[in-house]
Design a protein around this motif. Structure first.
Motif, PDB file in Angstrom:
ATOM      1  N   THR A   1      36.052  45.752  41.373  1.00  0.00           N
ATOM      2  CA  THR A   1      37.275  45.255  41.541  1.00  0.00           C
ATOM      3  C   THR A   1      37.319  44.386  40.185  1.00  0.00           C
ATOM      4  O   THR A   1      36.414  43.672  39.721  1.00  0.00           O
ATOM      5  CB  THR A   1      37.206  44.116  42.507  1.00  0.00           C
ATOM      6  OG1 THR A   1      37.123  44.903  43.694  1.00  0.00           O
ATOM      7  CG2 THR A   1      38.567  43.385  42.618  1.00  0.00           C
TER       8      THR A   1
ATOM      9  N   GLN B   1      35.438  49.484  48.084  1.00  0.00           N
ATOM     10  CA  GLN B   1      35.785  48.046  47.551  1.00  0.00           C
ATOM     11  C   GLN B   1      37.382  48.059  47.691  1.00  0.00           C
ATOM     12  O   GLN B   1      38.164  48.907  47.251  1.00  0.00           O
ATOM     13  CB  GLN B   1      35.289  47.712  46.278  1.00  0.00           C
ATOM     14  CG  GLN B   1      33.872  47.508  46.242  1.00  0.00           C
ATOM     15  CD  GLN B   1      33.446  47.079  44.831  1.00  0.00           C
ATOM     16  OE1 GLN B   1      32.911  47.746  44.244  1.00  0.00           O
ATOM     17  NE2 GLN B   1      34.142  46.052  44.349  1.00  0.00           N
TER      18      GLN B   1
ATOM     19  N   LEU C   1      37.093  39.504  48.632  1.00  0.00           N
ATOM     20  CA  LEU C   1      37.000  41.025  48.137  1.00  0.00           C
ATOM     21  C   LEU C   1      36.025  41.588  49.319  1.00  0.00           C
ATOM     22  O   LEU C   1      35.204  41.119  49.815  1.00  0.00           O
ATOM     23  CB  LEU C   1      36.152  41.154  46.890  1.00  0.00           C
ATOM     24  CG  LEU C   1      36.675  40.824  45.566  1.00  0.00           C
ATOM     25  CD1 LEU C   1      37.221  39.496  45.359  1.00  0.00           C
ATOM     26  CD2 LEU C   1      35.849  41.193  44.406  1.00  0.00           C
TER      27      LEU C   1
ATOM     28  N   TRP D   1      26.453  42.121  46.151  1.00  0.00           N
ATOM     29  CA  TRP D   1      27.656  41.733  45.071  1.00  0.00           C
ATOM     30  C   TRP D   1      27.044  41.577  43.964  1.00  0.00           C
ATOM     31  O   TRP D   1      26.237  40.463  43.698  1.00  0.00           O
ATOM     32  CB  TRP D   1      28.299  40.581  46.093  1.00  0.00           C
ATOM     33  CG  TRP D   1      29.461  41.009  46.592  1.00  0.00           C
ATOM     34  CD1 TRP D   1      29.339  40.959  48.354  1.00  0.00           C
ATOM     35  CD2 TRP D   1      30.880  41.897  46.624  1.00  0.00           C
ATOM     36  NE1 TRP D   1      30.320  41.439  48.893  1.00  0.00           N
ATOM     37  CE2 TRP D   1      31.220  41.815  47.926  1.00  0.00           C
ATOM     38  CE3 TRP D   1      31.210  42.287  45.419  1.00  0.00           C
ATOM     39  CZ2 TRP D   1      32.459  42.744  47.870  1.00  0.00           C
ATOM     40  CZ3 TRP D   1      32.654  42.893  45.557  1.00  0.00           C
ATOM     41  CH2 TRP D   1      33.099  43.298  46.843  1.00  0.00           C
TER      42      TRP D   1
ATOM     43  N   GLY E   1      30.137  50.829  44.680  1.00  0.00           N
ATOM     44  CA  GLY E   1      31.546  50.967  44.574  1.00  0.00           C
ATOM     45  C   GLY E   1      32.301  51.080  43.342  1.00  0.00           C
ATOM     46  O   GLY E   1      31.515  50.991  42.263  1.00  0.00           O
TER      47      GLY E   1
ATOM     48  N   CYS F   1      34.295  44.814  50.971  1.00  0.00           N
ATOM     49  CA  CYS F   1      33.144  45.991  50.716  1.00  0.00           C
ATOM     50  C   CYS F   1      32.845  46.546  52.212  1.00  0.00           C
ATOM     51  O   CYS F   1      32.412  45.917  53.187  1.00  0.00           O
ATOM     52  CB  CYS F   1      32.098  45.567  49.868  1.00  0.00           C
ATOM     53  SG  CYS F   1      30.754  46.810  49.591  1.00  0.00           S
TER      54      CYS F   1
ATOM     55  N   CYS G   1      30.378  45.997  44.478  1.00  0.00           N
ATOM     56  CA  CYS G   1      29.231  46.027  45.689  1.00  0.00           C
ATOM     57  C   CYS G   1      28.611  47.141  45.729  1.00  0.00           C
ATOM     58  O   CYS G   1      28.992  48.242  45.151  1.00  0.00           O
ATOM     59  CB  CYS G   1      30.408  45.839  46.892  1.00  0.00           C
ATOM     60  SG  CYS G   1      29.757  45.848  48.580  1.00  0.00           S
TER      61      CYS G   1
ATOM     62  N   SER H   1      31.726  40.899  52.669  1.00  0.00           N
ATOM     63  CA  SER H   1      32.690  40.603  51.657  1.00  0.00           C
ATOM     64  C   SER H   1      32.254  39.146  50.823  1.00  0.00           C
ATOM     65  O   SER H   1      31.377  38.534  51.222  1.00  0.00           O
ATOM     66  CB  SER H   1      33.638  39.946  52.931  1.00  0.00           C
ATOM     67  OG  SER H   1      33.254  38.826  53.773  1.00  0.00           O
TER      68      SER H   1
END
Lengths: 111, 113
Positions: free
Chosen positions: A106, A6, A21, A34, A103, A23, A91, A75
């Motif tokens: 974020t 990510q 964002l 997500w 991931g 991924c 993600c 994304s």
């Protein structure tokens, strides 16, 4: 073997700004997800993609859009960020029946 | 729509004692069930899963979980807790059509020496 990557890891946005964002996964998984994580709320599904070219709303899709660009990439876009979107975003990817791989997240702050 | 409930926000256990973290679910058809662990400022790590077969599933770090179809539960257990088990634990369910993966709200496990 990177797994699920990510970017970015941290982001600060002003209210009304947009961002995407990113991924990517290298495990040849069909399914990608997500999530957002907020204290006391657990992980809530924002959007889900069962395969390339398909997306489906999750539990909290409002204010977000997604693109399944190809099998590897999924994304998440915030068109007009709001303080309520301050959260940690994860993600994940999986094959149809197996466990999901995540991931590192974020951390997004909207001021 | 499927859902997961973790009725306890926090579970406190003394080191060496058995631990249980509870999870109940709702899904159409037969479920795929998962447990994950999250350490502070980290992503989620997979612990174990139930897809089919034996109702008692063994996973990583000595954890196990028991699938109970009649009670729609999938409780996480460990015979002897360690301080290092202290973390946030999540239960998750997916329907058997391979669809959305839905998580519970998490249970904070605290193991004291």
């Amino acid at each position: 073997n990177a797994g699920v990557t990510q970017t970015p890891k941290f982001q600060v946005l002003k209210t009304g700004q947009s961002m995407t964002l990113q991924c990517a996964q290298d495990m040849n998984h069909n399914s990608m997800y997500w999530y957002r994580q907020d204290p006391g709320m657990g992980l809530r599904l924002i959007y889900y993609s069962a395969s390339e070219g398909t997306t489906d709303k999750g539990e909290v899709p409002n204010g977000y859009n997604v693109s399944r660009l190809n099998k590897r990439e999924f994304s998440l876009r915030l068109e007009s960020a709001a303080p309520s979107q301050t959260s940690v975003y994860f993600c994940a990817s999986s094959s149809r029946t197996a466990e999901a791989f995540f991931g590192q997240g974020t951390r997004l702050t909207v001021v | 729509a499927q859902s997961v409930a973790q009725p306890e926000d926090q579970v406190n256990v003394a080191e060496g004692n058995p631990l249980t973290v509870k999870c109940t679910y709702s899904v159409s058809g037969n479920p795929y069930l998962f447990w994950y662990v999250q350490y502070p400022n980290r992503g989620l790590q997979f612990l174990l899963k139930y897809i089919t077969g034996d109702n008692l599933v063994k996973g990583s770090y000595g954890f196990e979980a028991e699938f109970n179809k009649s009670q729609t539960s999938f409780h996480l257990k460990k015979p002897s807790a360690l301080v290092s088990d202290s973390a946030l634990y999540f239960c998750a369910v997916r329907d058997n059509q391979g669809g959305k993966l839905i998580f519970g709200q998490g249970t904070e496990l605290s193991v004291k020496p």
